[in-house]
Motif scaffolding. Structure first.
Motif, PDB file in Angstrom:
ATOM      1  N   VAL A  78       0.843  -1.198   0.000  1.00 16.49           N
ATOM      2  CA  VAL A  78       0.000   0.000   0.000  1.00 16.49           C
ATOM      3  C   VAL A  78       0.879   1.249   0.000  1.00 16.49           C
ATOM      4  CG1 VAL A  78      -1.853  -1.195   1.248  1.00 16.49           C
ATOM      5  CG2 VAL A  78      -0.192   0.193   2.503  1.00 16.49           C
ATOM      6  N   MET A  79       0.261   2.370  -0.401  1.00 13.63           N
ATOM      7  CA  MET A  79       0.961   3.650  -0.475  1.00 13.63           C
ATOM      8  C   MET A  79       0.268   4.660   0.430  1.00 13.63           C
ATOM      9  SD  MET A  79       1.576   6.056  -3.849  1.00 13.63           S
ATOM     10  CE  MET A  79       0.014   6.923  -3.816  1.00 13.63           C
ATOM     11  N   ILE A  80       1.073   5.469   1.130  1.00 12.57           N
ATOM     12  CA  ILE A  80       0.576   6.606   1.901  1.00 12.57           C
ATOM     13  C   ILE A  80       1.184   7.866   1.290  1.00 12.57           C
ATOM     14  CG2 ILE A  80       0.445   7.723   4.155  1.00 12.57           C
ATOM     15  CD1 ILE A  80      -0.994   5.118   4.209  1.00 12.57           C
ATOM     16  N   GLY A  81       0.343   8.781   0.819  1.00 13.82           N
ATOM     17  CA  GLY A  81       0.833   9.950   0.105  1.00 13.82           C
ATOM     18  C   GLY A  81       1.281  11.090   1.003  1.00 13.82           C
ATOM     19  N   PRO A  82       1.918  12.105   0.424  1.00  8.27           N
ATOM     20  CA  PRO A  82       2.469  13.224   1.203  1.00  8.27           C
ATOM     21  C   PRO A  82       1.430  13.978   2.027  1.00  8.27           C
ATOM     22  CG  PRO A  82       3.398  13.212  -0.991  1.00  8.27           C
ATOM     23  CD  PRO A  82       2.307  12.191  -0.994  1.00  8.27           C
ATOM     24  N   GLU A  83       0.217  14.145   1.503  1.00  9.41           N
ATOM     25  CA  GLU A  83      -0.801  14.886   2.260  1.00  9.41           C
ATOM     26  C   GLU A  83      -1.131  14.181   3.569  1.00  9.41           C
ATOM     27  OE1 GLU A  83      -4.259  15.772   0.023  1.00  9.41           O
ATOM     28  OE2 GLU A  83      -3.203  17.025  -1.439  1.00  9.41           O
ATOM     29  N   GLU A  84      -1.275  12.862   3.508  1.00  6.78           N
ATOM     30  CA  GLU A  84      -1.569  12.115   4.729  1.00  6.78           C
ATOM     31  C   GLU A  84      -0.364  12.108   5.663  1.00  6.78           C
ATOM     32  OE1 GLU A  84      -3.704   7.964   6.194  1.00  6.78           O
ATOM     33  OE2 GLU A  84      -3.279   8.289   4.064  1.00  6.78           O
ATOM     34  N   ILE A  85       0.824  12.006   5.100  1.00  2.53           N
ATOM     35  CA  ILE A  85       2.040  12.068   5.916  1.00  2.53           C
ATOM     36  C   ILE A  85       2.092  13.388   6.676  1.00  2.53           C
ATOM     37  CG2 ILE A  85       4.569  12.223   5.840  1.00  2.53           C
ATOM     38  CD1 ILE A  85       4.451  10.292   3.423  1.00  2.53           C
ATOM     39  N   ASP A  86       1.826  14.489   5.980  1.00  6.04           N
ATOM     40  CA  ASP A  86       1.852  15.800   6.636  1.00  6.04           C
ATOM     41  C   ASP A  86       0.755  15.928   7.689  1.00  6.04           C
ATOM     42  OD1 ASP A  86       4.042  16.729   5.245  1.00  6.04           O
ATOM     43  OD2 ASP A  86       2.869  17.737   3.701  1.00  6.04           O
ATOM     44  N   ARG A  87      -0.365  15.287   7.434  1.00  3.85           N
ATOM     45  CA  ARG A  87      -1.497  15.432   8.354  1.00  3.85           C
ATOM     46  C   ARG A  87      -1.302  14.643   9.649  1.00  3.85           C
ATOM     47  NH1 ARG A  87      -5.044  13.638   5.227  1.00  3.85           N
ATOM     48  NH2 ARG A  87      -5.567  11.631   6.157  1.00  3.85           N
ATOM     49  N   ILE A  88      -0.742  13.439   9.559  1.00  2.00           N
ATOM     50  CA  ILE A  88      -0.686  12.585  10.758  1.00  2.00           C
ATOM     51  C   ILE A  88       0.728  12.346  11.267  1.00  2.00           C
ATOM     52  CG2 ILE A  88      -2.849  11.467  10.121  1.00  2.00           C
ATOM     53  CD1 ILE A  88      -1.266   9.012   9.253  1.00  2.00           C
ATOM     54  N   ASN A  89       1.754  12.791  10.585  1.00  2.79           N
ATOM     55  CA  ASN A  89       3.188  12.666  10.824  1.00  2.79           C
ATOM     56  C   ASN A  89       3.729  11.354  10.262  1.00  2.79           C
ATOM     57  OD1 ASN A  89       3.748  10.554  12.967  1.00  2.79           O
ATOM     58  ND2 ASN A  89       2.552  11.943  14.290  1.00  2.79           N
ATOM     59  N   ILE A  90       5.019  11.319  10.019  1.00  2.00           N
ATOM     60  CA  ILE A  90       5.613  10.216   9.262  1.00  2.00           C
ATOM     61  C   ILE A  90       5.579   8.897  10.031  1.00  2.00           C
ATOM     62  CG2 ILE A  90       7.941  10.830  10.041  1.00  2.00           C
ATOM     63  CD1 ILE A  90       6.867   9.204   6.665  1.00  2.00           C
ATOM     64  N   LEU A  91       5.767   8.933  11.350  1.00  2.00           N
ATOM     65  CA  LEU A  91       5.718   7.679  12.104  1.00  2.00           C
ATOM     66  C   LEU A  91       4.320   7.074  12.035  1.00  2.00           C
ATOM     67  CD1 LEU A  91       6.894   5.543  13.976  1.00  2.00           C
ATOM     68  CD2 LEU A  91       6.363   7.055  15.911  1.00  2.00           C
ATOM     69  N   ALA A  92       3.308   7.900  12.279  1.00  3.30           N
ATOM     70  CA  ALA A  92       1.935   7.399  12.208  1.00  3.30           C
ATOM     71  C   ALA A  92       1.598   6.917  10.805  1.00  3.30           C
ATOM     72  CB  ALA A  92       0.960   8.485  12.647  1.00  3.30           C
ATOM     73  N   ALA A  93       2.096   7.622   9.798  1.00  2.00           N
ATOM     74  CA  ALA A  93       1.828   7.209   8.422  1.00  2.00           C
ATOM     75  C   ALA A  93       2.475   5.860   8.110  1.00  2.00           C
ATOM     76  CB  ALA A  93       2.336   8.270   7.451  1.00  2.00           C
ATOM     77  N   SER A  94       3.684   5.658   8.592  1.00  2.00           N
ATOM     78  CA  SER A  94       4.367   4.387   8.361  1.00  2.00           C
ATOM     79  C   SER A  94       3.616   3.237   9.023  1.00  2.00           C
ATOM     80  CB  SER A  94       5.799   4.452   8.891  1.00  2.00           C
ATOM     81  OG  SER A  94       6.546   5.445   8.214  1.00  2.00           O
ATOM     82  N   ILE A  95       3.213   3.440  10.263  1.00  2.00           N
ATOM     83  CA  ILE A  95       2.488   2.393  10.986  1.00  2.00           C
ATOM     84  C   ILE A  95       1.130   2.144  10.340  1.00  2.00           C
ATOM     85  CG2 ILE A  95       1.375   1.814  13.177  1.00  2.00           C
ATOM     86  CD1 ILE A  95       3.679   3.288  14.582  1.00  2.00           C
ATOM     87  N   THR A  96       0.437   3.224   9.982  1.00  2.00           N
ATOM     88  CA  THR A  96      -0.861   3.077   9.328  1.00  2.00           C
ATOM     89  C   THR A  96      -0.739   2.310   8.020  1.00  2.00           C
ATOM     90  OG1 THR A  96      -1.716   5.111  10.318  1.00  2.00           O
ATOM     91  CG2 THR A  96      -2.781   4.354   8.295  1.00  2.00           C
TER      92      THR A  96
END
Length: 208
Positions: A78-96
């Motif tokens: 799966v992919m998490i894009g930059p907007e979501e990374i900025d919204r929830i932070n990179i650690l949360a985005a990686s785990i999500t």
């Protein structure tokens, strides 16, 4: 090299049936998405040269990618894009991202082996069985396989979007903060693929 199945087999010997390796690629770049992969390999599958994707050449990763996709019991990326990374932070985005990859597996694995030292239970899904492993991609076969899939997918995507923004050199730097990438940001500004929170927090003073 360490036997990547030694510790994994110990877990299987405890009675579990499906072990899933989970990893991500792209936590450090200034641009581009994070990719996460979840992989269940047949127990004991021999894949010559399998290792942490960061230690492999691009050619070797692509060869291993084909082998893993051919032989894995189940695999999801799966992919998490930059907007979501900025919204929830990179650690949360990686785990999500890693959790989303696992949740797309069918059947659901019995146990997760997660690269790194941070994760969280799937409380809302009733899934809490996991182990975090620092340098897990060099320790467990299934995590190593996940690392290869995540990085190969991400590198391919970065080469694709590099054609839209050739001045940033993403086909070479993959979005990481190399001198040429920083110079391109200074000269041309940001793109929709840049992680604005990374630049503001880490690089803005040095850019302007």
């Amino acid at each position: 090299m360490i036997d990547l199945w030694e510790l994994e087999n110990e877990i299987y010997d405890s009675g579990l049936q499906l072990l899933c390796g989970v990893d991500e690629a792209g936590r450090g770049p200034l641009a581009g998405p994070v990719y996460a992969a979840a992989v269940i390999l047949p127990r004991g599958l021999a894949i010559e040269g399998l290792n942490d994707s960061k230690k492999l050449s691009e050619k070797r990763r692509e060869e291993l990618f084909e082998r893993i996709m051919e032989k894995a019991l189940y695999a999801r990326v799966v992919m998490i894009g930059p907007e979501e990374i900025d919204r929830i932070n990179i650690l949360a985005a990686s785990i999500t991202g890693m959790q989303r990859a696992v949740l797309r597996l069918d059947p659901r694995p019995d146990f997760l082996l997660v690269d790194g030292n941070r994760f969280r239970p799937f409380d809302t899904y009733g899934f809490k069985s996991y182990r975090t492993v620092v340098h897990g991609d060099a320790t467990y076969a299934s995590i190593a396989a996940a690392s290869v899939l995540a990085k190969t997918h991400r590198d391919e995507f970065m080469r694709k979007i590099a054609a839209e923004y050739p001045e940033y050199g993403w086909e070479h730097n993959m979005g990481y903060p190399t001198p040429d990438h920083i110079a391109a940001i200074r000269a041309n500004g940001y793109t929709p693929w840049h992680r604005r929170s990374f630049i503001v927090k880490e690089l803005e003073p040095s850019l302007f």
